[in-house]
Design an enzyme around this catalytic site. Sequence first.
Site, PDB file in Angstrom:
ATOM      1  NE  ARG A  16     -22.234  24.869  21.449  1.00  0.00           N
ATOM      2  CZ  ARG A  16     -23.424  25.265  21.011  1.00  0.00           C
ATOM      3  NH1 ARG A  16     -23.681  25.239  19.700  1.00  0.00           N
ATOM      4  NH2 ARG A  16     -24.365  25.661  21.847  1.00  0.00           N
ATOM      5  CE1 TYR A  44     -16.837  21.859  29.333  1.00  0.00           C
ATOM      6  CE2 TYR A  44     -16.426  23.306  31.194  1.00  0.00           C
ATOM      7  CZ  TYR A  44     -15.965  22.402  30.275  1.00  0.00           C
ATOM      8  OH  TYR A  44     -14.650  22.032  30.300  1.00  0.00           O
ATOM      9  CD  GLU A  45     -18.568  26.622  26.308  1.00  0.00           C
ATOM     10  OE1 GLU A  45     -19.255  27.304  25.538  1.00  0.00           O
ATOM     11  OE2 GLU A  45     -17.983  27.098  27.298  1.00  0.00           O
ATOM     12  N   GLY A  46     -23.278  24.163  26.050  1.00  0.00           N
ATOM     13  CA  GLY A  46     -24.483  23.580  25.474  1.00  0.00           C
ATOM     14  C   GLY A  46     -24.538  22.107  25.810  1.00  0.00           C
TER      15      GLY A  46
END
Length: 595
Positions: A296, A439-441
């Site tokens: 993140r 992406y990555e949440g």
Amino acid sequence: MPIYQAPQRDIRFVVHELLDLPGHYQQLQGCEPLERETLDAIVEEGAKFAEEVLSPLNPVGDQHGCQWQDGQVSTPPGFAEAYRQFAANDWLALDKDPAYGGQGLPPSLGSVISELLFSANHAWTMYGNLSGGAISTLSAHAEETLKQRFLPPLIEGRWSGTMCLTEAHCGSDLGLLRTRAQPQADGSYTISGSKMFISAGEHDLTENILHLVLARIEGAPAGVKGISLFLVPKIAVKLDGSLGAANGVSCGSIEHKLGIHGNATCVLNFDNASGYLLGEANRGLNAMFTFINESRLAVAQQGQGHAEAAFQAALRYARERIQMRATPRLRPEQPADPIISHPDVRRMLLTQKAYAESGRMLTYACAQLVDVLHHGASAVDRAAAERRLALLTPITKGFLTEAGNEAAQLGIQVFGGHGYIREWGMEQIARDVRITSIYEGTNSIQGLDLLTRKVLADNGEALNELLTEIESFCNSDQAPTALAQPLVRQIAAWRQVSLWLSQHQGDDADLVGASAFDYLMLAGYCLVGYYWLRAAALAERQLDAGSSEREFYLGKRETARFYLQRLLPRATLHRELIGSGSANLMDIPDAAFAR
């Protein structure tokens, strides 16, 4: 095409003047301290690699993309050679543990280098960056025998790593995953299932790929409480570290996607592949968060790096492009003036500059906390760093990726019609950066994480520590009073809306979900405002002292003024949206969506 030039002067401003990384390194334990000259020399070499090797490959990767055939993926021309050069020069080992072949330098130095690489070539840099996340996860959770066997080739760059979380049916809801793990007599497991959206899942850069895979052991509890984490090599690795046979891992396809064409986004199939448990059974998601949190922060740098690249290209174009007449005229002898003289173009350029430079301050500050988390002198220091980093990570990832997307769109707008044409490279920046808010949440998930787990869960204690620090600086003799006033008002409003959400979340089940994204953006605008105020204070002191770099410090001060007067007020809108509640979203019947 855009020509990337590493902003080394601004990097030195953040590294030495704002954060004093050399002094900070002297306080760490278990990693090598760096003097100013050594640090600058390493950054200079990283800048050279980014400018001379990676930047020219950026359009090549976009145009050629990755090619899939019979389960094998070939990367764009030049990618493999660049990776081998990068590994041969020990860049992957820079901040890794010397016990496994690393150089033992502080993690924050690796973050500075990562910014240069992401700015020059996002798609290529993902391969090595994912390997770095795999190294961190193995270091934190693998048994020593596995570390000895798998870490040295990763750190050398002979092997690479991936993160295998999601599946076609579950997206971000990992509690629904179906990949299975069966225990074997020798203590290993066989892994069967399919994963998708796996960045760098198959390629020709390294001789082996180590997949970190979330799977469910037979009989495990349902949901996220029954997920375990496994290390699954593409090619089996013998006990002596040599490669064996193929390990039941195959690439079923690669995605044809909007951007980052130079990085293969894969569907991976695991068919009784041999793997090794990392950490405790049924606590795999906890272990994987070592990788996720590191990723993140890397994605935040991707957003910031694209803001930097877009600003550089737009600034050069705006200085050269002659169109319409300025007031007053800059070039009265010519029929038109450079577009940088027009107010709205200056608005766009200053917005890009404000995002690129404040993003650098924020990501480096987070990297400094990572240093303390791993190498702090005391348990108290490490705990404080962990607490602050947990609060800042969702803000940094969410806000800087939104800012990167805005900066890319502004870059296209500065170029006008030329920005819409592929040959100028601006549309590639816009396509490449778009994934960062997903992406990555997704950034909605970042907002929920921030509001539920990092603010409301501890009754705002961690937030209060941060806001008190900001208020203390705003009210100190260091802060320029006129610039501090708008930030003081917004910090007070941030406190107020946080308290309001805490008091009313029980009255409205949808209030937190309806507020999370706006809360994230409000927090981002305020946090970035704090770093701009600190930068302005440093610039004022240098200007008052008669610095020979007057233009640089004047630019810093004036960009801070622009941000605090023109961009920070956006926080007010987000606060008002939060205050409108959830009824204007959730009381609307589904029938209202009919057409």
